[in-house]
Design a protein around this motif. Structure first.
Motif, PDB file in Angstrom:
ATOM      1  N   TRP A 269      48.654  34.428  31.169  1.00  0.00           N
ATOM      2  CA  TRP A 269      48.806  35.374  32.414  1.00  0.00           C
ATOM      3  C   TRP A 269      50.351  35.059  32.791  1.00  0.00           C
ATOM      4  O   TRP A 269      50.735  34.133  33.440  1.00  0.00           O
ATOM      5  CB  TRP A 269      47.692  34.916  33.391  1.00  0.00           C
ATOM      6  CG  TRP A 269      46.456  35.193  33.217  1.00  0.00           C
ATOM      7  CD1 TRP A 269      45.623  35.018  32.124  1.00  0.00           C
ATOM      8  CD2 TRP A 269      45.715  36.212  33.812  1.00  0.00           C
ATOM      9  NE1 TRP A 269      44.404  35.734  32.112  1.00  0.00           N
ATOM     10  CE2 TRP A 269      44.329  36.340  33.144  1.00  0.00           C
ATOM     11  CE3 TRP A 269      45.779  36.989  35.075  1.00  0.00           C
ATOM     12  CZ2 TRP A 269      43.374  37.186  33.687  1.00  0.00           C
ATOM     13  CZ3 TRP A 269      44.525  37.846  35.700  1.00  0.00           C
ATOM     14  CH2 TRP A 269      43.673  37.960  34.998  1.00  0.00           C
ATOM     15  N   SER A 287      52.364  42.478  32.230  1.00  0.00           N
ATOM     16  CA  SER A 287      52.261  41.351  33.321  1.00  0.00           C
ATOM     17  C   SER A 287      51.284  41.961  34.686  1.00  0.00           C
ATOM     18  O   SER A 287      51.169  43.052  34.459  1.00  0.00           O
ATOM     19  CB  SER A 287      53.570  41.374  33.986  1.00  0.00           C
ATOM     20  OG  SER A 287      54.110  42.605  34.359  1.00  0.00           O
ATOM     21  N   LEU A 288      50.579  41.229  35.267  1.00  0.00           N
ATOM     22  CA  LEU A 288      49.759  41.365  36.358  1.00  0.00           C
ATOM     23  C   LEU A 288      50.456  41.295  37.502  1.00  0.00           C
ATOM     24  O   LEU A 288      51.508  40.666  37.993  1.00  0.00           O
ATOM     25  CB  LEU A 288      48.662  40.405  36.346  1.00  0.00           C
ATOM     26  CG  LEU A 288      47.682  40.764  37.395  1.00  0.00           C
ATOM     27  CD1 LEU A 288      46.569  41.803  36.986  1.00  0.00           C
ATOM     28  CD2 LEU A 288      46.863  39.550  37.541  1.00  0.00           C
ATOM     29  N   LEU A 303      40.594  36.344  39.704  1.00  0.00           N
ATOM     30  CA  LEU A 303      40.874  37.029  38.430  1.00  0.00           C
ATOM     31  C   LEU A 303      41.037  36.170  37.236  1.00  0.00           C
ATOM     32  O   LEU A 303      40.659  36.248  36.145  1.00  0.00           O
ATOM     33  CB  LEU A 303      41.840  38.041  38.754  1.00  0.00           C
ATOM     34  CG  LEU A 303      41.703  39.406  39.296  1.00  0.00           C
ATOM     35  CD1 LEU A 303      42.790  39.985  39.594  1.00  0.00           C
ATOM     36  CD2 LEU A 303      40.539  40.019  39.100  1.00  0.00           C
ATOM     37  N   ARG A 401      38.457  43.349  34.583  1.00  0.00           N
ATOM     38  CA  ARG A 401      38.985  42.712  33.192  1.00  0.00           C
ATOM     39  C   ARG A 401      37.868  42.842  32.230  1.00  0.00           C
ATOM     40  O   ARG A 401      38.107  43.106  31.051  1.00  0.00           O
ATOM     41  CB  ARG A 401      39.918  41.546  33.630  1.00  0.00           C
ATOM     42  CG  ARG A 401      40.233  40.805  32.343  1.00  0.00           C
ATOM     43  CD  ARG A 401      41.069  39.496  32.569  1.00  0.00           C
ATOM     44  NE  ARG A 401      41.359  38.875  31.526  1.00  0.00           N
ATOM     45  CZ  ARG A 401      40.656  38.027  30.867  1.00  0.00           C
ATOM     46  NH1 ARG A 401      39.357  37.684  31.436  1.00  0.00           N
ATOM     47  NH2 ARG A 401      40.746  37.325  29.953  1.00  0.00           N
ATOM     48  N   LEU A 404      36.755  47.089  31.140  1.00  0.00           N
ATOM     49  CA  LEU A 404      37.772  47.812  30.582  1.00  0.00           C
ATOM     50  C   LEU A 404      36.871  48.732  29.721  1.00  0.00           C
ATOM     51  O   LEU A 404      37.399  50.059  29.953  1.00  0.00           O
ATOM     52  CB  LEU A 404      38.961  47.522  30.182  1.00  0.00           C
ATOM     53  CG  LEU A 404      39.810  46.498  31.348  1.00  0.00           C
ATOM     54  CD1 LEU A 404      41.003  45.969  30.391  1.00  0.00           C
ATOM     55  CD2 LEU A 404      40.475  47.226  32.306  1.00  0.00           C
ATOM     56  N   ILE A 424      46.912  46.051  41.714  1.00  0.00           N
ATOM     57  CA  ILE A 424      46.402  44.945  40.627  1.00  0.00           C
ATOM     58  C   ILE A 424      45.348  45.458  39.522  1.00  0.00           C
ATOM     59  O   ILE A 424      45.897  45.177  38.429  1.00  0.00           O
ATOM     60  CB  ILE A 424      45.465  44.042  41.537  1.00  0.00           C
ATOM     61  CG1 ILE A 424      46.187  43.264  42.709  1.00  0.00           C
ATOM     62  CG2 ILE A 424      45.044  42.852  40.375  1.00  0.00           C
ATOM     63  CD1 ILE A 424      45.411  42.467  43.568  1.00  0.00           C
ATOM     64  N   ALA A 425      44.800  46.511  40.100  1.00  0.00           N
ATOM     65  CA  ALA A 425      43.920  47.127  38.756  1.00  0.00           C
ATOM     66  C   ALA A 425      44.755  47.884  38.001  1.00  0.00           C
ATOM     67  O   ALA A 425      44.642  48.028  36.542  1.00  0.00           O
ATOM     68  CB  ALA A 425      42.757  47.942  39.489  1.00  0.00           C
ATOM     69  N   SER A 427      47.947  47.531  37.244  1.00  0.00           N
ATOM     70  CA  SER A 427      48.896  46.608  36.302  1.00  0.00           C
ATOM     71  C   SER A 427      47.658  46.262  35.175  1.00  0.00           C
ATOM     72  O   SER A 427      48.138  46.221  34.103  1.00  0.00           O
ATOM     73  CB  SER A 427      49.108  45.536  37.027  1.00  0.00           C
ATOM     74  OG  SER A 427      48.177  44.691  37.581  1.00  0.00           O
ATOM     75  N   LEU A 428      46.354  45.889  35.528  1.00  0.00           N
ATOM     76  CA  LEU A 428      45.455  45.470  34.439  1.00  0.00           C
ATOM     77  C   LEU A 428      45.263  46.469  33.526  1.00  0.00           C
ATOM     78  O   LEU A 428      45.468  46.474  32.091  1.00  0.00           O
ATOM     79  CB  LEU A 428      44.160  45.198  34.882  1.00  0.00           C
ATOM     80  CG  LEU A 428      43.915  43.791  35.363  1.00  0.00           C
ATOM     81  CD1 LEU A 428      42.535  43.692  36.247  1.00  0.00           C
ATOM     82  CD2 LEU A 428      43.865  42.769  34.373  1.00  0.00           C
ATOM     83  N   GLY A 431      48.483  47.296  31.376  1.00  0.00           N
ATOM     84  CA  GLY A 431      48.815  46.271  30.331  1.00  0.00           C
ATOM     85  C   GLY A 431      47.821  46.554  29.266  1.00  0.00           C
ATOM     86  O   GLY A 431      47.955  46.093  28.034  1.00  0.00           O
ATOM     87  N   ALA A 432      46.441  47.187  29.457  1.00  0.00           N
ATOM     88  CA  ALA A 432      45.746  47.402  28.259  1.00  0.00           C
ATOM     89  C   ALA A 432      45.788  48.789  27.582  1.00  0.00           C
ATOM     90  O   ALA A 432      45.002  49.190  26.891  1.00  0.00           O
ATOM     91  CB  ALA A 432      44.201  47.625  29.124  1.00  0.00           C
TER      92      ALA A 432
END
Length: 457
Positions: A269, A287-288, A303, A401, A404, A424-425, A427-428, A431-432
């Motif tokens: 992470w 990155s988160l 998380l 997480r 997804l 935050i969401a 960025s998740l 990243g996916a």
């Protein structure tokens, strides 16, 4: 004359307390970063003679054991708490002298409910009750949650909580100041953030549900209103029962762009602490984003899989140091590595920064009618029940997480109540590899845009 100084831990919604007279003092429920407590005692010119715990904490790592060791203070812990270290066990009715010259004493009152062994402490000045340290029993307009110990005990602890709060009200004068540990945004509270900053037994007698409602009605509403529990709470009580190690705030190892890339490739992470606006404009892909100025410890610890290495990216050494301190309070002791600056310093030669757009609820309402899009609500269940965007998909942030794959194809417009959790969401999702828009807006904006409904989804 006595004093009470509050040691605020706003990121976790908690407070510790330093109370005493001219010469000596007691510390109640200290945070893990005890240097703040020692500094407060030094400003008062007092010696810390006792350190006390109201209970084995479920939401943060206590500094009590280390503070008592460092200062030579007597460490008082409820007798029925199962701990693995030497301490002075406290039972109902036990009394100790805090400052003899000031006539200050501390008397223990068994107040089970938040935990089976929970204990409150009444501060007396020359025999008169002047304050009560209520920990997780009587809070400001609420009580401590009864569901953090064992599911099978929840209802019995809720009933015990009702009885404990009533005991406090029955035994203490209305003018007694109530000094809780939880309730200022803590998930240990049975309700949201306290609307007032201070209270007394008399004020609570007139307004607190535990003191105005019968036990059956109180318990029914309390249990119905319990919200999600942060995942890291599972680890806090065992850490505290075993005896936490001293905090280590020495700077983490520096990470260059190659090191950051290597850690991301290894599935570790990498957390960007900058404000969500700066992150959306440009960041290291994968990155988160968890803002340092938000509830960093709560959401990151909720998380991240427990024990997974965490690398921190901060805009300044001061931001990094503050974040490291906050994370240590919940057992994320040592960042694996860290870097400061901006993405220009965190990306390898030839790499481009990732980015995604931000929007308002008005923008969401005005998007093209034919757009293939998903509206994703990452608020908690209790928030959604009060109203939500029509047609939106609901996956609370702490579950995102692992879910997804449930999000349909298309552009994802993600929102929360204010924008922080949406970032935050986002960025998740980014990243996916998903195309994402972060709705950075108050939920009031959804109502003004005509997007909401209270009809169950």
């Amino acid at each position: 004359m006595f004093f009470v100084d509050t040691i605020e831990v706003p990121g976790l919604g908690n407070r510790g307390h330093l109370a005493g007279g001219e010469h000596t003092a007691v510390v109640v429920d200290p945070p893990r970063d005890i240097d703040r407590v020692v500094a407060a005692a030094a400003r008062r010119g007092v010696r810390i003679g006792h350190v006390v715990e109201t209970h084995v904490h479920n939401d943060y790592v206590s500094g009590g054991l280390e503070l008592a060791r460092l200062t030579g203070a007597t460490y008082l812990v409820p007798a029925d708490a199962r701990v693995s270290f030497a301490r002075t066990p406290v039972r109902d009715g036990d009394e100790v002298t805090v400052d003899e010259a000031a006539g200050l004493t501390l008397r223990a009152l068994a107040t089970p409910g938040h935990t089976p062994h929970h204990t409150a402490y009444v501060l007396r000045e020359r025999g008169a009750e002047v304050a009560v340290f209520t920990g997780g029993s009587l809070l400001i307009g609420a009580v401590g949650r009864p569901d953090l110990v064992e599911p099978r005990l929840t209802e019995s602890l809720a009933r015990a909580q009702h009885a404990s709060v009533r005991r406090l009200a029955d035994e203490l004068p209305d003018a007694t100041t109530v000094l809780p540990t939880h309730g200022f945004g803590s998930f240990c509270s049975s309700s949201g953030r306290a609307t007032d900053d201070s209270t007394t037994i008399g004020k609570e007698r007139a307004s607190n549900d535990a003191l105005t409602r019968d036990v059956d009605a109180f318990v029914a509403d309390l249990l119905a209103g319990l919200d999600d529990v942060p995942a890291y709470y599972t680890h806090m009580a065992p850490l505290n029962a075993d005896g936490p190690a001293p905090i280590d705030l020495t700077p983490p190892a520096p990470a260059d762009a190659d090191e950051i890339a290597r850690r991301l490739a290894a599935g570790e992470w990498v957390v960007d602490l900058r404000h969500r606006v700066a992150f959306a404009e440009g960041h290291v892909s994968g990155s988160l984003n968890v803002e340092a100025d938000g509830k960093l410890a709560t959401y990151l610890a909720w998380l991240v899989p427990w024990g997974r290495p965490v690398t921190l990216l901060a805009e300044s050494p001061a931001q990094l140091a503050d974040a490291q301190r906050e994370l240590a309070r919940v057992g994320i002791d040592r960042p694996a590595a860290a870097a400061t600056g901006n993405p220009a310093r965190w990306l390898r030669d030839g790499e481009a920064a990732a980015s995604f757009p931000r929007a308002t609820f008005a923008d969401l309402a005005g998007r093209p009618a034919g757009e293939r899009a998903v509206v994703l609500d990452v608020r908690r269940d209790s928030e959604r029940a009060e109203g939500h965007v029509r047609g939106s998909l609901h996956i609370p942030l702490h579950s995102l997480r692992g879910r997804l794959g449930e999000i349909p194809d298309g552009r994802v417009w993600v929102h929360c109540a204010s924008g922080m959790r949406a970032a935050i969401a986002a960025s998740l999702l980014d990243g996916a590899g998903r195309e994402v828009v972060a709705v950075d807006d108050s939920f009031d904006g959804a109502e003004r845009a005509g997007l909401t409904t209270t009809t169950p989804a």
